[in-house]
Design an enzyme around this catalytic site. Structure first.
Site, PDB file in Angstrom:
ATOM      1  N   CYS A   2       7.546 -38.666 -51.038  1.00 18.90           N
ATOM      2  CA  CYS A   2       8.017 -39.897 -52.017  1.00 18.90           C
ATOM      3  C   CYS A   2       7.269 -41.004 -51.319  1.00 18.90           C
ATOM      4  CB  CYS A   2       9.436 -40.207 -51.768  1.00 18.90           C
ATOM      5  SG  CYS A   2      10.354 -38.771 -52.643  1.00 18.90           S
ATOM      6  N   ARG A  27       1.777 -38.861 -51.386  1.00 20.59           N
ATOM      7  CA  ARG A  27       3.015 -38.603 -50.895  1.00 20.59           C
ATOM      8  C   ARG A  27       4.168 -37.867 -51.757  1.00 20.59           C
ATOM      9  NH1 ARG A  27       3.749 -41.705 -46.364  1.00 20.59           N
ATOM     10  NH2 ARG A  27       6.033 -41.208 -46.344  1.00 20.59           N
ATOM     11  N   TRP A  74       8.561 -36.836 -54.646  1.00 13.97           N
ATOM     12  CA  TRP A  74       8.327 -35.267 -54.298  1.00 13.97           C
ATOM     13  C   TRP A  74       9.663 -34.860 -54.248  1.00 13.97           C
ATOM     14  CZ3 TRP A  74       9.931 -31.928 -50.622  1.00 13.97           C
ATOM     15  CH2 TRP A  74       9.448 -30.683 -50.300  1.00 13.97           C
ATOM     16  N   ASN A 100      13.283 -42.624 -50.021  1.00 15.44           N
ATOM     17  CA  ASN A 100      12.525 -41.481 -49.505  1.00 15.44           C
ATOM     18  C   ASN A 100      13.174 -40.986 -48.490  1.00 15.44           C
ATOM     19  OD1 ASN A 100      10.363 -39.969 -48.292  1.00 15.44           O
ATOM     20  ND2 ASN A 100       9.662 -41.866 -47.646  1.00 15.44           N
ATOM     21  N   GLY A 101      13.696 -39.659 -48.588  1.00 19.75           N
ATOM     22  CA  GLY A 101      14.331 -38.942 -47.513  1.00 19.75           C
ATOM     23  C   GLY A 101      15.443 -37.948 -48.081  1.00 19.75           C
ATOM     24  N   GLU A 485      -6.626 -21.502 -40.748  1.00 17.45           N
ATOM     25  CA  GLU A 485      -6.907 -22.745 -41.491  1.00 17.45           C
ATOM     26  C   GLU A 485      -7.629 -22.433 -42.882  1.00 17.45           C
ATOM     27  OE1 GLU A 485      -5.638 -25.487 -41.371  1.00 17.45           O
ATOM     28  OE2 GLU A 485      -7.203 -26.755 -42.360  1.00 17.45           O
ATOM     29  N   LYS A 489      -5.904 -23.697 -46.194  1.00 16.82           N
ATOM     30  CA  LYS A 489      -6.916 -24.389 -47.314  1.00 16.82           C
ATOM     31  C   LYS A 489      -6.900 -23.850 -48.644  1.00 16.82           C
ATOM     32  CE  LYS A 489      -6.754 -27.418 -45.937  1.00 16.82           C
ATOM     33  NZ  LYS A 489      -6.343 -27.908 -44.425  1.00 16.82           N
ATOM     34  N   GLU A 492      -3.760 -23.614 -50.533  1.00 20.45           N
ATOM     35  CA  GLU A 492      -3.204 -25.059 -51.006  1.00 20.45           C
ATOM     36  C   GLU A 492      -3.877 -25.381 -52.405  1.00 20.45           C
ATOM     37  OE1 GLU A 492      -2.042 -28.325 -47.938  1.00 20.45           O
ATOM     38  OE2 GLU A 492      -3.990 -27.507 -47.171  1.00 20.45           O
ATOM     39  N   HIS A 508      -4.374  -3.112 -37.862  1.00 22.86           N
ATOM     40  CA  HIS A 508      -3.059  -2.908 -37.548  1.00 22.86           C
ATOM     41  C   HIS A 508      -2.069  -3.086 -38.785  1.00 22.86           C
ATOM     42  CE1 HIS A 508      -3.653  -1.905 -33.426  1.00 22.86           C
ATOM     43  NE2 HIS A 508      -4.577  -3.207 -33.428  1.00 22.86           N
ATOM     44  N   LYS A 607       1.707 -34.936 -49.063  1.00 16.21           N
ATOM     45  CA  LYS A 607       0.911 -35.258 -47.807  1.00 16.21           C
ATOM     46  C   LYS A 607       1.684 -35.223 -46.546  1.00 16.21           C
ATOM     47  CE  LYS A 607      -2.802 -36.247 -45.778  1.00 16.21           C
ATOM     48  NZ  LYS A 607      -3.909 -35.081 -45.586  1.00 16.21           N
TER      49      LYS A 607
HETATM   50  O1  M6R Z   1       0.764 -35.196 -40.978  1.00 14.86           O
HETATM   51  P1  M6R Z   1       0.987 -33.839 -40.293  1.00 14.86           P
HETATM   52  O2  M6R Z   1      -0.409 -33.454 -39.620  1.00 14.86           O
HETATM   53  O3  M6R Z   1       2.289 -33.996 -39.200  1.00 14.86           O
HETATM   54  O4  M6R Z   1       1.275 -32.861 -41.272  1.00 14.86           O
HETATM   55  C1  M6R Z   1       1.452 -31.537 -40.920  1.00 14.86           C
HETATM   56  C2  M6R Z   1       1.294 -30.566 -42.323  1.00 14.86           C
HETATM   57  O5  M6R Z   1       2.267 -31.016 -43.195  1.00 14.86           O
HETATM   58  C3  M6R Z   1      -0.016 -30.416 -42.859  1.00 14.86           C
HETATM   59  O6  M6R Z   1      -0.881 -30.227 -41.952  1.00 14.86           O
HETATM   60  C4  M6R Z   1      -0.215 -29.570 -44.058  1.00 14.86           C
HETATM   61  O7  M6R Z   1       0.008 -28.416 -43.728  1.00 14.86           O
HETATM   62  C5  M6R Z   1      -1.421 -29.900 -44.850  1.00 14.86           C
HETATM   63  N1  M6R Z   1      -1.240 -29.930 -46.109  1.00 14.86           N
HETATM   64  C6  M6R Z   1      -2.580 -28.820 -44.647  1.00 14.86           C
HETATM   65  O8  M6R Z   1      -3.712 -29.282 -45.334  1.00 14.86           O
END
Ligand code: M6R
Length: 612
Positions: A2, A27, A74, A100-101, A485, A489, A492, A508, A607
């Site tokens: 948010c 956000r 969000w 927000n929260g 990673e 990626k 997402e 395994h 984000k």
């Molecule tokens: O702001 P942060 O690095 O603490 O965020 C951690 C994760 O939420 C963040 O890395 C998330 O996994 C990303 N969307 C990855 O691309």
């Protein structure tokens, strides 16, 4: 999670709010809304979907007013819909609020309010808090500020709220606990936002509001108080950010811009810190706390998502170079189990946003137990940066695309310098290896540049495999976290199911998935065990899996085994993750856009995850 924005001053508020919401959309983008106060009347508009949908719905509406608040959501409590969108209006229609929260004890409060005859028009915890405030004000015959203070003492959870009331035509009341709030100070005007991006073009002077603080904001007055109603002197800081950093700058997406910015963001991260010729690393956060670091019995790394992957790379590097035991924990697990934290343990917190709720709470817990917290953070002035005992910023600049890219390479660069610095002081690294790694690190920006010049190759490969329903990513050693990673990626940004594994672990279990339809991405740059990963490739090839490999320029054997390959420059195995991740970022981007996905705002994600 948010985005919130507010304005009070002589200008028309709506254009400022709308632009601010667009900047904060990363956000959350389930719905958005705005409340304007004009001539003692509240006008509230909200809409499911992205901010552009709100903008369209607002055409022809009364948007006049010098005071307004806006929200991009969000969803937590209640599905994304018009009625669950913020701002919410209190039962008497006189107060509007954005939040927000999460209010964790909303259910109990709601029960009480229902008994008192309150009805609710949404499924949100925010509306519950708002009516709770209204109820307190009614029962105590007090100001809204007093009612808010009483309410906040009774709620649990996290919040950043802005509220406005009809009878108070120039004032925004704000409060925060656990969710960020910045107030921009203009001439006879104030701007409020979740981060500085909506503020930057109007003023560079800002106040970061702390937890348990309330702000009473009028055009020419900013009063900060604690929940005990005592005034606090606002601490004004200057923003070190320019507008270009938060705009797309000719790129189609922020994600692509941020991938292509990496030669300069890594350079900026190393600049003024790494002196390869002199054999020096100068980082004040490390130099001033070197005793803590070299005497650590153990280092625990706490992070989430991509930042957690950076932590895994760091585990390998720190153990190798510094000979200090390292444990890497998901912040969300760490905070709820009963971890053994001894006085003198060093906790490294890694976070791009510096606001991730799980990481923040994990740190609070570790700090209570006497741990020394070192923050590796991108967002300057963020909560994690402020709670840390010491730290180093990654200097990657604002990262707006939901998928973390340049922040990750910034984290790796900081963590490698940190490991080298500790190792040098501990004398756990030879002089020769130390200078060779400094030289390698210095060359990384130009090697990243060289990879990006070949982005067309990775685009072609991505095009070929975009219709696969699953992907497997395999890597060994320092490249194992890069396999994780790469898989994250792709998930997402393209919504394709993907898994990352240590290459040998594949035997395994995951090998059962392999058939002629499964693309298997090998991160197979040269290291002392290179022939092991070549054997793993043979195993996949024997089962007709499609091999895509990230290999060094001189690696003919891996190339021959692969259906497709992408060559990258040679570097040390410790600095290799800084290069191997780049083609994987590009691949997820190209697959994502070829499927028509809004890669900057993929579904269900936000984000900055400021709720648990
Ligand atoms: O702001 P942060 O690095 O603490 O965020 C951690 C994760 O939420 C963040 O890395 C998330 O996994 C990303 N969307 C990855 O691309």
């Amino acid at each position: 999670m948010c985005g919130i924005v507010g304005y009070t001053g002589p200008r028309q508020a709506y254009p400022i709010i709308l632009k601010g919401l667009k900047r904060l959309e990363y956000r959350g983008y389930d719905s958005s809304g705005v409340a304007l106060l004009h001539e003692g009347k509240l006008n509230v508009y909200k809409k499911k979907g992205k901010v552009s949908e709100l903008e369209e719905a607002m055409i022809g509406k009364d948007v006049v007013g010098h005071l307004a608040i806006g929200h991009t959501r969000w969803a937590t409590h209640g599905e994304p819909s018009d009625r669950n969108a913020h701002p919410h209006t209190s039962a008497n229609g006189k107060i509007a609020m954005i939040h927000n929260g999460i209010i964790e004890n909303y259910a109990l409060i709601k029960q009480d309010l229902l008994k008192k005859g309150y009805t609710f028009t949404s499924d949100t915890d925010t509306e519950v808090l708002l009516n709770f405030i209204e109820d307190i004000q009614k029962n105590n015959d007090c100001t809204i500020e007093e009612a808010l203070r009483i309410a906040l003492k009774r709620v649990t959870g996290a919040y950043c709220i802005l509220l406005i009331e009809e009878s108070n035509p120039e004032t925004i009341i704000a409060a925060r606990k656990g969710s960020p709030l910045v107030i921009g100070i203009g001439k006879g005007e104030h701007f409020l936002a979740s981060d500085a991006s909506p503020i930057i073009e109007y003023t560079k002077e800002v106040v970061y509001v702390n937890d348990y603080e309330l702000a009473i904001v009028k055009p020419d007055e900013l009063i900060l108080k604690n929940l005990g109603n005592e005034k606090i002197t606002p601490y004004i800081t200057k923003l070190d950010m320019d507008l270009a950093a938060i705009e797309k700058g000719g790129y189609e997406h922020f994600m692509l811009k941020e991938i292509f910015e990496q030669p300069s963001t890594i350079f900026d991260c190393l600049r003024g810190r790494l002196y390869a010729k002199e054999g020096l690393i100068k980082m004040s956060g490390i130099d001033e706390n070197i005793e803590h670091l070299i005497n650590a019995n153990r280092i625990m790394i706490v992070a989430c998502g991509t930042s957690w992957h950076a932590g895994l790379v760091a585990e390998y590097i720190i153990e190798e170079l510094c000979r200090i035991p390292v444990e890497v924990e998901y912040a969300s697990e760490f905070r709820y189990r009963n971890p053994i934290i001894n006085k003198g343990d060093v906790i490294i917190a890694i976070s791009q946003s510096g606001e991730t709720a799980d990481t923040l709470v994990a740190l609070e817990k570790a700090k209570e137990n006497g741990a020394f917290i070192f923050g590796v953070v991108n967002a300057v002035g963020s909560s994690i940066a402020r709670i840390s005992n010491a730290g180093a910023y990654t200097h990657s600049g604002p990262e707006i695309g939901v998928a973390s890219t340049k922040a990750f390479t910034g984290q790796l660069a900081v963590l490698i310098m940190m490991a080298l610095s500790i190792a040098k002081h501990k004398k756990s690294i030879s002089d020769e290896r130390y200078s060779s790694l400094l030289n390698e690190l210095e060359q990384i920006p130009e090697k990243v540049e060289a990879i990006l010049k070949n982005s067309e190759n990775i685009k072609e490969i991505s095009e070929k495999y975009k219709n696969a329903s699953d992907f497997l990513f395999l890597g060994r050693g320092y490249n194992f976290p890069i396999a994780l990673e790469g898989a994250l990626k792709l998930k997402e940004i393209s919504y394709i199911h993907a898994e990352g594994y240590p290459a040998a672990e594949m035997k395994h279990g995951p090998i059962a998935l392999v058939d002629e339809n499964l693309p298997v991405v090998f991160i197979a740059t040269k290291d002392p065990y290179h022939e092991k990963i070549v054997s793993n490739m043979q195993e996949i090839k024997a089962r007709k899996g499609k091999i895509i490999s990230i290999v060094n320029e001189d690696d003919m054997i891996s190339r021959e085994l692969s259906n497709d390959f992408f060559s990258i420059p040679i570097t040390d195995e410790i600095t290799a993750p800084l290069l191997t991740v780049i083609p994987l970022q590009l691949m997820s981007y190209y697959v994502g856009i070829s499927k028509g996905i809004d890669v900057d705002k993929p579904r269900n994600l936000a984000k900055s995850v400021t709720v648990e």
